[in-house]
Design a protein around this motif. Structure first.
Motif, PDB file in Angstrom:
ATOM      1  N   MET A 118       6.557  -3.786 -35.202  1.00  0.00           N
ATOM      2  CA  MET A 118       5.113  -3.887 -35.078  1.00  0.00           C
ATOM      3  C   MET A 118       4.707  -4.710 -33.870  1.00  0.00           C
ATOM      4  N   ALA A 119       5.554  -5.568 -33.517  1.00  0.00           N
ATOM      5  CA  ALA A 119       5.175  -6.405 -32.386  1.00  0.00           C
ATOM      6  C   ALA A 119       5.535  -5.673 -31.096  1.00  0.00           C
ATOM      7  N   VAL A 120       4.721  -5.896 -30.140  1.00  0.00           N
ATOM      8  CA  VAL A 120       4.984  -5.296 -28.851  1.00  0.00           C
ATOM      9  C   VAL A 120       5.712  -6.289 -27.967  1.00  0.00           C
ATOM     10  N   CYS A 121       5.414  -7.543 -28.223  1.00  0.00           N
ATOM     11  CA  CYS A 121       6.050  -8.571 -27.407  1.00  0.00           C
ATOM     12  C   CYS A 121       6.187  -9.821 -28.244  1.00  0.00           C
ATOM     13  N   VAL A 122       7.332 -10.454 -28.138  1.00  0.00           N
ATOM     14  CA  VAL A 122       7.573 -11.684 -28.878  1.00  0.00           C
ATOM     15  C   VAL A 122       8.035 -12.741 -27.894  1.00  0.00           C
ATOM     16  N   ALA A 123       7.454 -13.913 -28.029  1.00  0.00           N
ATOM     17  CA  ALA A 123       7.849 -14.977 -27.109  1.00  0.00           C
ATOM     18  C   ALA A 123       7.997 -16.280 -27.859  1.00  0.00           C
ATOM     19  N   VAL A 124       8.976 -17.035 -27.432  1.00  0.00           N
ATOM     20  CA  VAL A 124       9.166 -18.383 -27.975  1.00  0.00           C
ATOM     21  C   VAL A 124       8.964 -19.345 -26.813  1.00  0.00           C
ATOM     22  N   ILE A 125       8.025 -20.211 -26.983  1.00  0.00           N
ATOM     23  CA  ILE A 125       7.669 -21.128 -25.900  1.00  0.00           C
ATOM     24  C   ILE A 125       8.046 -22.535 -26.327  1.00  0.00           C
ATOM     25  N   ALA A 126       8.633 -23.250 -25.415  1.00  0.00           N
ATOM     26  CA  ALA A 126       9.062 -24.596 -25.741  1.00  0.00           C
ATOM     27  C   ALA A 126       7.868 -25.541 -25.725  1.00  0.00           C
TER      28      ALA A 126
ATOM     29  N   GLU B  11       7.269 -27.887 -23.815  1.00  0.00           N
ATOM     30  CA  GLU B  11       6.721 -28.134 -22.477  1.00  0.00           C
ATOM     31  C   GLU B  11       6.145 -26.877 -21.865  1.00  0.00           C
ATOM     32  N   ASN B  12       5.944 -25.904 -22.700  1.00  0.00           N
ATOM     33  CA  ASN B  12       5.288 -24.671 -22.244  1.00  0.00           C
ATOM     34  C   ASN B  12       6.090 -23.862 -21.256  1.00  0.00           C
ATOM     35  N   TYR B  13       7.371 -23.856 -21.408  1.00  0.00           N
ATOM     36  CA  TYR B  13       8.136 -22.868 -20.662  1.00  0.00           C
ATOM     37  C   TYR B  13       8.826 -21.976 -21.687  1.00  0.00           C
ATOM     38  N   PRO B  14       9.093 -20.763 -21.298  1.00  0.00           N
ATOM     39  CA  PRO B  14       9.580 -19.818 -22.308  1.00  0.00           C
ATOM     40  C   PRO B  14      11.058 -20.031 -22.611  1.00  0.00           C
ATOM     41  N   LEU B  15      11.349 -20.047 -23.880  1.00  0.00           N
ATOM     42  CA  LEU B  15      12.734 -20.073 -24.299  1.00  0.00           C
ATOM     43  C   LEU B  15      13.258 -18.664 -24.528  1.00  0.00           C
ATOM     44  N   TYR B  16      12.348 -17.801 -24.827  1.00  0.00           N
ATOM     45  CA  TYR B  16      12.760 -16.451 -25.158  1.00  0.00           C
ATOM     46  C   TYR B  16      11.531 -15.588 -25.057  1.00  0.00           C
ATOM     47  N   ILE B  17      11.664 -14.503 -24.359  1.00  0.00           N
ATOM     48  CA  ILE B  17      10.517 -13.597 -24.307  1.00  0.00           C
ATOM     49  C   ILE B  17      11.058 -12.192 -24.217  1.00  0.00           C
ATOM     50  N   ARG B  18      10.512 -11.353 -25.010  1.00  0.00           N
ATOM     51  CA  ARG B  18      11.048 -10.015 -25.084  1.00  0.00           C
ATOM     52  C   ARG B  18       9.928  -9.062 -25.405  1.00  0.00           C
ATOM     53  N   SER B  19       9.897  -7.970 -24.670  1.00  0.00           N
ATOM     54  CA  SER B  19       8.846  -6.986 -24.906  1.00  0.00           C
ATOM     55  C   SER B  19       9.451  -5.629 -25.156  1.00  0.00           C
ATOM     56  N   VAL B  20       8.646  -4.824 -25.755  1.00  0.00           N
ATOM     57  CA  VAL B  20       9.018  -3.420 -25.836  1.00  0.00           C
ATOM     58  C   VAL B  20       9.068  -2.881 -24.415  1.00  0.00           C
ATOM     59  N   PRO B  21      10.097  -2.188 -24.079  1.00  0.00           N
ATOM     60  CA  PRO B  21      10.187  -1.779 -22.671  1.00  0.00           C
ATOM     61  C   PRO B  21       9.103  -0.780 -22.307  1.00  0.00           C
ATOM     62  N   THR B  22       8.209  -1.214 -21.518  1.00  0.00           N
ATOM     63  CA  THR B  22       7.207  -0.306 -20.980  1.00  0.00           C
ATOM     64  C   THR B  22       7.199  -0.486 -19.480  1.00  0.00           C
ATOM     65  N   GLU B  23       6.315   0.238 -18.863  1.00  0.00           N
ATOM     66  CA  GLU B  23       6.350   0.157 -17.410  1.00  0.00           C
ATOM     67  C   GLU B  23       5.706  -1.106 -16.903  1.00  0.00           C
ATOM     68  N   ASN B  24       4.886  -1.703 -17.717  1.00  0.00           N
ATOM     69  CA  ASN B  24       4.177  -2.862 -17.207  1.00  0.00           C
ATOM     70  C   ASN B  24       4.408  -4.054 -18.125  1.00  0.00           C
TER      71      ASN B  24
END
Lengths: 652, 139
Positions: free
Chosen positions: B1-9, B11-24
């Motif tokens: 269901m999610a299109v994109c999932v991100a885990v932010i530390a 200090e506001n930098y991403p620890l993990y970010i993953r999206s459904v592969p699309t063109e943009n």
């Protein structure tokens, strides 16, 4: 023979140039050839077919041993293919002496870095090097002249720790024969063996001691041993295969692979010697074999293996089945095994192989004494899995640094945890005292109740868990906190009633409840949570709603179908409220009860548990239906009222 | 269901970010980035209260025409941001909550690994597979 072979080789060669073999080479090659041909019949994994093919005299070397030998040369597969083609074996379809010798020469050339061509073999070449793969003997072709006592080792591609063993054997060989040569004049590194290079350094340090006993006196006995024969005097290798340590402290010992006999299937199977070794290592880190190794200790230990951090991280992920940041003994063994396998070049699996699962390891090696004693001491009425399981869960809930159980619930912050704490504190020390380290190895921890009630997410951090409990939780509610505590009590006290009264007899309606369940209820003065009690932790976590108190009476008829004990137990619930003294009483006999052990108790308790689970489900269902019924009633009443109000209007 | 999932530390930098592969995919990254402001706003709004009282699930952070962005923050100020497709009407709040719960649980499992240093990128395969299971449902 050598001369003839040389001549034959010369004529057999492609371009027709004579193959000149030095004396040393001739001796080596002929021995190798004899080995490949002669041992075809006795070869370990190669199988009889090759032997049959090679049967007609020693004219041909069986393809199997030859292939293994070539693989032992550590050359990439394409190179070996090329060599095979060049030497003419493909043409003639078999490895005659000619082909074999040419092939060996080509291998030497390739190992020296020369291109694989016939021309290469015209020049002087060092002897080809074959790394030892298996245990039988060792082949050591080196520039130094330890030609005697060389044996073809049929490499066990899959067997673990081959590299270790090889190093070890080579070490020994070297020691005895010519201390000058480093056994690890690293072969052209084929990728899976890259990790062996660092081993060599460790080994070179240990060379002086390789002849001596290694720290752990494990002997590698290969079940399949090719006849060492006479010339392996220097070997002496068979009996005392010691595993050298990578680093002294890490002391990874090569264990003989029992699984050599079934190597195609089970590189992940832990042998007895390996297991002993692992257990000893575990003890060196943590004297109590029933307890955990904390994450940081394990990290330091495994870091010594010189695997990369991502790989170690992945290995940890695989082996820490319950994800609690600590390793029990089976988990530790699995992790160690994976590390050793990785060092030997096996790719790490995607999931933990079944033979490394903690349950399997516990079951497979039940002989470790501590397991037995602990279980015995615990009034093993409960099935080992379940009871320790519960205890385990309890402990894990409360602990970060597993050293100190009776400080249970410190990390618990959730409301339900606090309830647990209060109610189980007394139960815990009692049981803990008897099973100081119990059943960490119980691994139904997967089913462990990530018991955070879902509504209170703040607990989750402390809990460090996230698996859904096995039973489908209807809804998270806070009221189950008591229930969970009750569950635990039930867990701890199951033996009490059973012992006291064989089967739980239908107890009198009130206070004097010999039945454990009743006592618990009374104990808690909270009727209904009991219903939800699935004996496993799942129940605890399960927000199985126990606010069915009111629905008790209606649910009674349902419960009557269940076993009498449960019925009795359940029946007592509504009326049970004042069970306080009873509960206290029952709590006391705990220690005495636990000393008894009877299978009957076990069976009864499992039955009780199952019935309680069923009860819980049914009661829940009942309550929900009751709720719906009420709502429907109310709607009906509302509608009727409206109708009443409207009627006069319409009539008029 | 999610299109994109991100885990932010924290200090506001991403620890993990993953999206459904699309063109943009970059636009998802931008959305996550902008949502951090909203998260901070929500956190500070209840900031003075004790952490326990603060709800971890932040709910809908902001909707766009195609997507909705949900947020969740842990007690250690690690933020989970999830972008879901707006076209899925049946996606209820409870489901989003359960997805965040799963994320949180997997995250704690990752933290339990002694070889994981907090602040590193998350490379755990178990975590990956869990996120994949959440995202695949979209397709």
């Amino acid at each position: 023979m050598e001369a003839a072979a040389a001549a034959a080789a010369g004529t057999g060669c492609g371009p027709g140039s004579p193959l000149l073999l030095s004396d040393g080479e001739q001796q080596c090659y002929s021995e190798l050839f004899a080995r490949c041909a002669g041992t075809a019949s006795g070869g370990p994994g190669s199988g009889p077919p090759e032997a049959a093919r090679a049967a007609p005299g020693a004219a041909t070397a069986a393809a199997g041993p030859v292939a293994d030998l070539f693989r032992a040369s550590q050359l990439p597969a394409e190179t070996l293919h090329q060599i095979t083609e060049l030497c003419g074996a493909k043409r003639v379809g078999y490895f005659g002496p000619t082909q074999f010798y040419v092939a060996l020469k080509l291998i030497a050339a390739a190992q020296s870095g020369l291109p694989v061509r016939i021309e290469s073999i015209k020049c002087e070449l060092p002897l080809p090097r074959f790394m030892i793969s298996k245990t039988e003997g060792e082949i050591r072709f080196g520039n130094s002249a330890e030609l005697h006592g060389t044996k073809v080792q049929i490499p066990y591609v899959i067997s673990e720790k081959n590299t270790f063993k090889r190093m070890d054997d080579e070490d020994k060989q070297q020691e005895t024969q010519s201390p000058t040569m480093s056994p690890l004049a690293s072969p052209p590194s084929s990728p899976p063996h890259y990790q062996r290079v660092p081993l060599s350094h460790g080994y070179s340090k240990l060379r002086s001691s390789t002849e001596q006993m290694h720290p752990a006196p494990y002997e590698a006995r290969q079940p399949l041993v090719q006849p060492e024969g006479s010339s392996s005097g220097s070997q002496g290798a068979k009996p005392p295969r010691h595993q050298a340590s990578l680093i002294r402290s890490f002391s990874v010992e090569r264990e003989p692979q029992d699984n050599n006999s079934n190597y195609p299937e089970e590189p992940w199977r832990i042998t007895e010697e390996q297991r002993e070794y692992y257990v000893n290592q575990f003890r060196s880190l943590q004297p109590d074999p029933g307890s955990f190794i904390s994450g940081s200790v394990a990290k330091n230990f495994f870091t010594k293996s010189k695997l990369s951090i991502p790989e170690l991280s992945y290995i940890w992920e695989l082996s820490d089945a319950d994800c609690d940041g600590a390793l029990t003994l089976p988990e530790f063994c699995a992790a160690f095994h994976l590390i050793v396998a990785r060092k030997n070049g096996y790719p790490l699996p995607d999931t933990l192989p079944p033979t490394l699962q903690p349950e399997y390891l516990q079951a497979a090696f039940p002989k470790t004494k501590w397991e037995c004693t602990l279980f015995d001491s615990y009034s093993d009425s409960m099935p080992a899995n379940q009871q320790p399981h519960d205890l385990n869960w309890m402990e894990k809930l409360s602990i970060n640094d597993m050293t100190d159980f009776p400080v249970p619930t410190q990390d618990m912050t959730g409301n339900d945890k606090q309830a647990l704490k209060s109610t189980t504190d007394e139960a815990l020390p009692k049981d803990m005292s008897e099973n100081p380290a119990t059943p960490k190895e119980s691994n139904s921890l997967k089913a462990r109740p990530r018991s955070r009630s879902y509504s209170s997410t703040s607990i989750e951090e402390a809990m460090k868990r996230g698996e859904d409990p096995p039973t489908p939780p209807p809804r998270p509610q806070k009221t189950h906190s008591r229930a969970s505590s009750l569950d635990l009590n039930k867990v701890f006290q199951p033996s009490v009633p059973a012992t006291k009264s064989g089967l739980l007899p239908p107890p009198p309606a009130l206070p004097p409840r010999p039945c454990p369940s009743q006592s618990e209820q009374g104990f808690e003065a909270e009727l209904h949570p009991q219903l939800s009690r699935a004996p496993s932790q799942a129940a605890e976590s399960s927000p199985t709603k126990k606010d069915i108190p009111y629905s008790q009476p209606p649910s009674k008829p349902i419960r009557r179908k269940l076993r009498p004990e449960n019925q009795a137990a359940e029946n007592q619930e509504p009326s049970a409220t004042a069970g306080g003294p009873a509960s206290a009483a029952t709590v006391k006999p705990h220690p005495t009860v636990q000393k008894q052990s009877s299978k009957q108790k076990k069976a009864i308790q499992t039955a009780i548990r199952k019935n309680k689970e069923a009860n819980a489900v049914l009661a829940r269902l009942n309550s929900e239906l009751q709720q719906q019924l009420k709502e429907v009633h109310q709607e009906r009443i509302a509608l009727e009222n409206q109708l009443e109000q409207l009627r006069p209007v319409t009539v008029l | 269901m999610a299109v994109c999932v991100a885990v932010i530390a924290k200090e506001n930098y991403p620890l993990y970010i993953r999206s459904v592969p699309t063109e943009n995919e970059l636009k998802f990254h931008y959305m996550v980035h902008t949502s951090l402001d909203v998260v901070d706003e929500k956190i500070s709004a209840m900031g003075k209260a004790l952490v326990d009282q603060r709800e971890l699930y932040l709910g809908l952070l902001y909707p766009t025409e195609d997507y909705k962005v949900y947020g969740y923050v842990t007690n250690s100020k690690v933020k989970f941001v999830m972008v879901v497709d707006s076209s899925n009407p049946a996606l209820r709040d409870n489901e989003i909550r359960s997805m965040f719960r799963k994320l949180h649980n997997s995250y704690t499992d990752v933290m339990c690994n002694p070889f994981y240093n907090p602040g590193d990128r998350i490379q755990s395969r178990a975590f990956d597979s869990m996120v994949t299971s959440m995202m695949i449902q979209v397709c």
